[in-house]
Enzyme design. Structure first.
Site, PDB file in Angstrom:
ATOM      1  N   GLU A 138       5.658  -7.733  -6.693  1.00  0.00           N
ATOM      2  CA  GLU A 138       6.971  -7.792  -6.049  1.00  0.00           C
ATOM      3  C   GLU A 138       6.952  -8.762  -4.875  1.00  0.00           C
ATOM      4  O   GLU A 138       6.191  -8.570  -3.918  1.00  0.00           O
ATOM      5  CB  GLU A 138       7.378  -6.411  -5.531  1.00  0.00           C
ATOM      6  N   GLU A 186      15.826   1.954  -2.879  1.00  0.00           N
ATOM      7  CA  GLU A 186      14.858   1.730  -1.792  1.00  0.00           C
ATOM      8  C   GLU A 186      15.586   1.188  -0.557  1.00  0.00           C
ATOM      9  O   GLU A 186      15.495   0.010  -0.222  1.00  0.00           O
ATOM     10  CB  GLU A 186      13.750   0.771  -2.239  1.00  0.00           C
TER      11      GLU A 186
END
Length: 252
Positions: free
Chosen positions: A134, A229
């Protein structure tokens, strides 16, 4: 980031009561795997994702995969993560790149990261666990070893392993000025997990400048987990109106 008003093991039930079918978290390593697994089972939620060991978070450590002197630490951490993933029946692991050490060039860090990620992708494949990388924006996490989408694409191409996928976080991409929906659609075959938060502020969808109508429409063809998130602007449960909107529900 959600349900921080509860202790960690109590968050699973809180998430289930609000309609979440799965959960993700940064780290399960501070608890026994059996205790975390029981909390998930009792709440009836799937553990969708967690991270490889990051080290001492309070001291600024953010993983080890890009650090030339930490290869053994990274690989031992993957063994620990596999044991946790199997206990939790979790099939996805985010590989934390770590901060680039002083005196190490970006090119050297990327080469080490690529080598470690390739090793981990194969190791995790043997256990049926997807490896994910990521890009994390350089404003929130300066010095991190993977901040740009271009670098992530280079690593994915260089590794070339079918068990390595991209973790696409719309917030981090927005912070880096990337074209959100265009890149998501372009990279869809390589994306293994999605996370959302609005930008700026990293709060609920609808609190910032991201066009979430367009994002949710694009997610309709994705079919995987979407992790919320973000940092709730108020209480977690009070801020979930976005999740019950008609456009988001059409993506389910």
């Amino acid at each position: 980031m959600l349900y921080t008003e509860h202790g960690f093991l109590d968050r699973f039930d809180a998430a289930a009561r609000d309609g979440f079918g799965g959960v993700e978290f940064v780290s399960p390593y501070e608890f026994s795997p059996d205790a975390v697994a029981e909390a998930a089972r009792a709440a009836g939620v799937k553990v969708a994702l967690f991270n490889s060991p990051a080290g001492d978070w309070g001291a600024g450590e953010r993983g080890f995969a890009c650090q030339p002197g930490s290869v053994a630490i990274f690989r031992a951490g993957i063994e620990t993560a596999i044991a946790c993933a199997e206990a939790l029946d979790c099939r996805k692991l985010h590989l934390m790149a770590g901060n680039v050490p002083e005196g190490v060039s970006a090119e050297e860090a990327e080469a080490v990261f690529t080598d470690n990620v390739g090793w981990a992708a194969e190791k995790l494949a043997q256990h049926g666990i997807m490896a994910l990388i990521e890009p994390i924006n350089s404003v929130d996490m300066p010095g991190y070893g993977l901040s740009s989408l271009a670098e992530a694409e280079r690593v994915l191409k260089a590794v070339g392993h079918g068990n390595l996928r991209l973790q696409f976080d719309f917030y981090h991409m927005a912070m880096m000025g990337e074209a959100l929906v265009d890149n998501f659609v372009r990279l869809a075959p390589l994306i293994g997990h999605v996370q959302i938060a609005d930008c700026p502020g990293r709060h609920e969808p609808g609190t910032g400048s991201i066009d979430f109508d367009a994002v949710f429409s694009a997610l309709g063809s994705y079919g995987g987990w979407v992790g919320a998130e973000y940092r709730p602007a108020g209480g977690t449960s009070a801020g979930l109106g976005w999740m019950r909107g008609p456009l988001f529900l059409e993506t389910l």
